[in-house]
Design a protein around this motif. Sequence first.
Motif, mmCIF file in Angstrom:
data_model
loop_
_atom_site.group_PDB
_atom_site.id
_atom_site.type_symbol
_atom_site.label_atom_id
_atom_site.label_comp_id
_atom_site.label_asym_id
_atom_site.label_seq_id
_atom_site.Cartn_x
_atom_site.Cartn_y
_atom_site.Cartn_z
ATOM 1 N N ALA A 58 -34.040 -19.634 -19.062
ATOM 2 C CA ALA A 58 -34.092 -18.182 -18.905
ATOM 3 C C ALA A 58 -35.356 -17.653 -19.571
ATOM 4 C CB ALA A 58 -32.857 -17.558 -19.535
ATOM 5 N N ILE A 59 -35.875 -16.574 -19.052
ATOM 6 C CA ILE A 59 -37.066 -15.979 -19.634
ATOM 7 C C ILE A 59 -36.679 -14.711 -20.381
ATOM 8 C CG2 ILE A 59 -38.688 -16.965 -17.988
ATOM 9 C CD1 ILE A 59 -38.686 -14.292 -16.504
ATOM 10 N N THR A 60 -37.502 -14.348 -21.345
ATOM 11 C CA THR A 60 -37.258 -13.139 -22.125
ATOM 12 C C THR A 60 -37.748 -11.922 -21.348
ATOM 13 O OG1 THR A 60 -39.400 -13.269 -23.208
ATOM 14 C CG2 THR A 60 -37.557 -14.435 -24.270
ATOM 15 N N ASP A 61 -37.431 -10.753 -21.848
ATOM 16 C CA ASP A 61 -37.876 -9.530 -21.181
ATOM 17 C C ASP A 61 -39.403 -9.416 -21.185
ATOM 18 O OD1 ASP A 61 -35.376 -8.623 -20.395
ATOM 19 O OD2 ASP A 61 -35.025 -7.571 -22.286
ATOM 20 N N ILE A 62 -40.041 -9.780 -22.299
ATOM 21 C CA ILE A 62 -41.507 -9.706 -22.362
ATOM 22 C C ILE A 62 -42.126 -10.692 -21.375
ATOM 23 C CG2 ILE A 62 -41.748 -11.296 -24.314
ATOM 24 C CD1 ILE A 62 -43.987 -8.250 -23.715
ATOM 25 N N GLU A 63 -41.549 -11.882 -21.245
ATOM 26 C CA GLU A 63 -42.063 -12.860 -20.282
ATOM 27 C C GLU A 63 -41.892 -12.334 -18.861
ATOM 28 O OE1 GLU A 63 -41.427 -17.119 -22.577
ATOM 29 O OE2 GLU A 63 -39.714 -16.216 -21.541
ATOM 30 N N SER A 64 -40.784 -11.677 -18.597
ATOM 31 C CA SER A 64 -40.553 -11.100 -17.272
ATOM 32 C C SER A 64 -41.580 -10.014 -16.974
ATOM 33 C CB SER A 64 -39.138 -10.529 -17.179
ATOM 34 O OG SER A 64 -38.942 -9.893 -15.941
ATOM 35 N N ARG A 65 -41.851 -9.153 -17.949
ATOM 36 C CA ARG A 65 -42.831 -8.081 -17.751
ATOM 37 C C ARG A 65 -44.237 -8.646 -17.552
ATOM 38 N NH1 ARG A 65 -41.008 -5.141 -22.738
ATOM 39 N NH2 ARG A 65 -43.241 -4.954 -23.100
ATOM 40 N N VAL A 66 -44.568 -9.727 -18.276
ATOM 41 C CA VAL A 66 -45.882 -10.362 -18.114
ATOM 42 C C VAL A 66 -45.996 -10.976 -16.723
ATOM 43 C CG1 VAL A 66 -47.308 -12.301 -18.887
ATOM 44 C CG2 VAL A 66 -46.320 -10.731 -20.566
ATOM 45 N N LEU A 67 -44.962 -11.691 -16.287
ATOM 46 C CA LEU A 67 -44.983 -12.290 -14.944
ATOM 47 C C LEU A 67 -45.090 -11.208 -13.870
ATOM 48 C CD1 LEU A 67 -42.385 -15.171 -15.292
ATOM 49 C CD2 LEU A 67 -44.822 -15.411 -14.797
ATOM 50 N N LYS A 68 -44.399 -10.096 -14.078
ATOM 51 C CA LYS A 68 -44.465 -8.997 -13.105
ATOM 52 C C LYS A 68 -45.879 -8.424 -13.055
ATOM 53 C CE LYS A 68 -41.985 -4.946 -11.571
ATOM 54 N NZ LYS A 68 -40.794 -4.145 -11.753
ATOM 55 N N SER A 69 -46.520 -8.297 -14.211
ATOM 56 C CA SER A 69 -47.891 -7.796 -14.259
ATOM 57 C C SER A 69 -48.850 -8.760 -13.558
ATOM 58 C CB SER A 69 -48.322 -7.592 -15.712
ATOM 59 O OG SER A 69 -49.670 -7.195 -15.782
#
Length: 136
Positions: A58-69
């Motif tokens: 699972a990825i963290t919220d910050i990792e998700s936001r970075v991937l989205k960016s």
Amino acid sequence: MGLAIIAGALGLAFSNIDKLSRFKGAGFEAEMKMVEAIIENQTEPSSEQREQARRADAITDIESRVLKSLQKPGYTWRYAKTVAGEVSSPLREIESTLSSLMSRGLAKRAAGSNGEIWAATAVGKSVQEQHELKAR
């Protein structure tokens, strides 16, 4: 005769395209890493890549936001500083997050004109999409 020589040289170059890392000529320059990332960014993850994403941690919220960016429309490669500004986090934290994502195969880096540039992999794209679905 000159035209035949040029055609032969281009034919040899394209027959060995998998071995080239950089191509330059006639006002055109490309690095194969860049081309591969553009193609990967514009295509949907394969079923194998989706399955690999399901098995990923699972990825963290910050990792998700970075991937989205990293997947922002109109861009294939992003600088860490730009990503840090978009997700409103310190640059050091973003650089650490990007390195972590890269070590897990969810992001990749290359050399840009102003330093390291980053892109999401197809698996990273799929993992981020799954993270968003779970959050809903």
